[in-house]
Design an enzyme around this catalytic site. Structure first.
Site, mmCIF file in Angstrom:
data_model
loop_
_atom_site.group_PDB
_atom_site.id
_atom_site.type_symbol
_atom_site.label_atom_id
_atom_site.label_comp_id
_atom_site.label_asym_id
_atom_site.label_seq_id
_atom_site.Cartn_x
_atom_site.Cartn_y
_atom_site.Cartn_z
ATOM 1 N N THR A 47 0.808 -1.221 0.000
ATOM 2 C CA THR A 47 0.000 0.000 0.000
ATOM 3 C C THR A 47 0.841 1.271 0.000
ATOM 4 O O THR A 47 0.322 2.356 -0.213
ATOM 5 C CB THR A 47 -0.935 0.023 1.226
ATOM 6 N N HIS A 52 6.563 0.506 7.908
ATOM 7 C CA HIS A 52 6.899 1.427 8.994
ATOM 8 C C HIS A 52 7.166 0.636 10.273
ATOM 9 O O HIS A 52 7.092 -0.607 10.280
ATOM 10 C CB HIS A 52 5.810 2.487 9.187
ATOM 11 N N HIS A 55 5.445 -2.524 11.582
ATOM 12 C CA HIS A 55 5.689 -3.847 11.000
ATOM 13 C C HIS A 55 6.892 -4.552 11.619
ATOM 14 O O HIS A 55 7.166 -5.712 11.296
ATOM 15 C CB HIS A 55 5.930 -3.719 9.488
ATOM 16 N N LYS A 89 -9.774 0.085 9.655
ATOM 17 C CA LYS A 89 -10.033 1.278 8.840
ATOM 18 C C LYS A 89 -11.514 1.643 8.866
ATOM 19 O O LYS A 89 -12.382 0.768 8.881
ATOM 20 C CB LYS A 89 -9.602 1.035 7.381
ATOM 21 N N ARG A 93 -9.592 1.734 1.542
ATOM 22 C CA ARG A 93 -8.306 2.242 1.082
ATOM 23 C C ARG A 93 -8.423 2.621 -0.392
ATOM 24 O O ARG A 93 -9.078 1.913 -1.161
ATOM 25 C CB ARG A 93 -7.221 1.171 1.227
ATOM 26 N N GLN A 182 -7.022 -13.861 1.729
ATOM 27 C CA GLN A 182 -5.938 -14.117 2.672
ATOM 28 C C GLN A 182 -5.960 -15.568 3.141
ATOM 29 O O GLN A 182 -4.912 -16.206 3.275
ATOM 30 C CB GLN A 182 -6.033 -13.177 3.875
ATOM 31 N N ASP A 203 -4.547 -7.699 15.265
ATOM 32 C CA ASP A 203 -5.706 -7.273 14.483
ATOM 33 C C ASP A 203 -5.971 -8.190 13.292
ATOM 34 O O ASP A 203 -7.012 -8.074 12.639
ATOM 35 C CB ASP A 203 -5.527 -5.824 14.004
ATOM 36 N N LYS A 238 -0.811 3.883 19.355
ATOM 37 C CA LYS A 238 -0.332 2.964 18.336
ATOM 38 C C LYS A 238 0.869 3.573 17.643
ATOM 39 O O LYS A 238 0.834 4.731 17.240
ATOM 40 C CB LYS A 238 -1.439 2.669 17.329
ATOM 41 N N LYS A 241 3.413 6.115 13.318
ATOM 42 C CA LYS A 241 3.360 7.465 12.772
ATOM 43 C C LYS A 241 3.614 8.485 13.868
ATOM 44 O O LYS A 241 3.364 8.241 15.045
ATOM 45 C CB LYS A 241 1.997 7.729 12.122
ATOM 46 N N THR A 242 4.129 9.639 13.468
ATOM 47 C CA THR A 242 4.303 10.774 14.364
ATOM 48 C C THR A 242 3.576 11.962 13.752
ATOM 49 O O THR A 242 3.014 11.862 12.660
ATOM 50 C CB THR A 242 5.791 11.131 14.536
#
Length: 420
Positions: A47, A52, A55, A89, A93, A182, A203, A238, A241-242
């Site tokens: 994606t 990041h 993972h 989500k 996406r 999946q 998740d 979580k 990201k920042t």
């Protein structure tokens, strides 16, 4: 599970280091791992151009799998990315083009070689792409041969679906199919490579056990599911990201210094847990670091930052980042290895607005955020606190080294340099 003492090196290691959240059959998986014949996979959709830090746990699990005699599979989601995983989500996406997916896939692949050995040997890692089989599926045949084994009632109970519907957010039909694909991946990997374990974040539990169940219905033999806790801070946030954006793993998307700083800023309560999860330090050394009290915990944070950075950027770059931080924060000198951005010299001669400068440097996300930081005394130019949001940078602000040092607080710094 807690009453069971693992016999395999893999599950013993994962349990000791805090990786295990749920397992479909702990004793059965332990026996399979102890046999030296365990093949396991984690799937990564394409994606974006990089994974990041969220993972990292699954990648580290694959590392320990290989280290203890198993065979890792890093499955590229060239096929499933065309559908989109609805997990976690509120909205679908955006569907990427085939060209974007291919570009992202090639970029993502770079990081795995830092953690795994790839090749043709029995325990060497492999990296197939699920587009190899998903893109060739005949829809009618898939519905008849595979789709009939899925219960819609059960699919609606899965978190990835249920939580979206409970929040009254639309779930598209294409996303609803994601768990079917999946699950089919798991069966296909078992058929092709003898894979019997799928690992992932907590998740993904519903999607993974759906694959275990499909394998049972299609006669694959025993399959196993193992999930990890999501990478969150002690305060529950979580990670990944920042405010300035994602904490990317690809070295060309985030500098070694910024990556080092991210881990250096770890909360005190998280240091030991992160040392176990995302470094290769022995547990006795981690216990020693965990016993440090007071301000000494900062030394443990520096070791965490250096060890984590070495895995992604290499030992030399990690040490250079540590040295840069020491010069900047402890010695009080200007470290030339700080992140840099360039602007045209003409822009500085005309006067470069301070708000725009901090946005350009990536220290804040917007001019409105820069204004808030100024009001709180959070922005510095050449170590001087700024109070005027209408101020502009000019050539007079250049230091002898030919740069302007922009700082957010006392820990985030960027050098602004003029390009001729």
């Amino acid at each position: 599970m807690s009453a069971f003492t693992p016999k395999s090196d893999l599950l013993h290691t994962l349990e000791q280091r805090g990786f295990i959240h749920q397992c479909s059959d702990f004793a059965g998986l332990d026996a399979k791992a102890a046999s030296g014949d365990l093949v396991a996979y984690v799937g990564y959709d394409c994606t974006g151009p990089s994974l990041h830090v969220g993972h990292l746990i699954s990648i580290m699990m694959l590392h320990w799998l290989q280290k203890t005699g198993g065979k890792p599979i890093t499955l590229m989601g060239g096929g499933t990315t065309r559908v989109g995983d609805p997990s976690g989500k509120d909205a679908s996406r955006p569907l990427a083009t085939l060209e974007q997916i291919e570009s992202n896939k090639n970029s993502i692949r770079k990081v795995f070689s830092q953690f795994l050995t790839f090749g043709d040997g029995r325990h060497d890692a492999i990296q197939p792409d699920n587009a190899e089989w998903l893109a060739k599926l005949n829809y009618i045949d898939f519905l008849r041969d595979v789709g009939r084994h899925f219960s819609v009632n059960r699919m609606l109970s899965m978190d990835s679906v249920k939580l979206r519907l409970e929040r009254e957010q639309e779930l598209s039909f294409i996303e609803f199919n994601y768990m079917c694909l999946q699950a089919y991946d798991f069966v296909e990997l078992n058929k092709r490579y003898g894979c019997t374990l799928q690992m992932g974040g907590s998740d993904q539990w519903g999607n993974i056990v759906t694959g275990v169940d499909l394998g049972r219905r299609l006669g694959t033999g025993q399959l196993y599911a193992l999930t990890t806790p999501l990478l969150t801070t002690a305060s529950g946030a979580k990670m990944g990201k920042t405010a300035q954006g994602a904490v990317w793993l690809n070295a060309d998307m985030l500098s070694a210094y910024d990556y080092w700083q991210f881990w250096r800023n770890t909360e005190d309560a998280d240091v030991v847990r992160f040392l176990k999860l995302i470094t290769l330090l022995p547990l006795d050394e981690i216990a020693r670091l965990g016993a440090l009290g007071g301000s000494e915990i900062n030394e443990a944070k520096k070791i965490l930052a250096t060890e984590a950075t070495a895995l992604i950027h290499g030992r030399e770059a990690a040490q250079a980042a540590a040295n840069t931080a020491q010069q900047t924060f402890e010695a009080g000198t200007l470290a030339q290895d700080l992140p840099r951005v360039e602007i045209p010299a003409s822009q500085l001669r005309e006067g470069f607005g301070i708000l725009a400068a901090f946005v350009k440097a990536g220290l804040v996300a917007s001019t409105s955020e820069a204004r808030r930081q100024i009001k709180g005394g959070g922005l510095r130019v050449n170590d001087a606190v700024q109070s005027d949001e209408n101020a502009a940078l000019t050539p007079r602000d250049l230091l002898p080294e030919g740069v302007i040092k922009l700082s957010l607080g006392r820990k985030k710094h960027v050098l602004l340099r003029c390009a001729d």
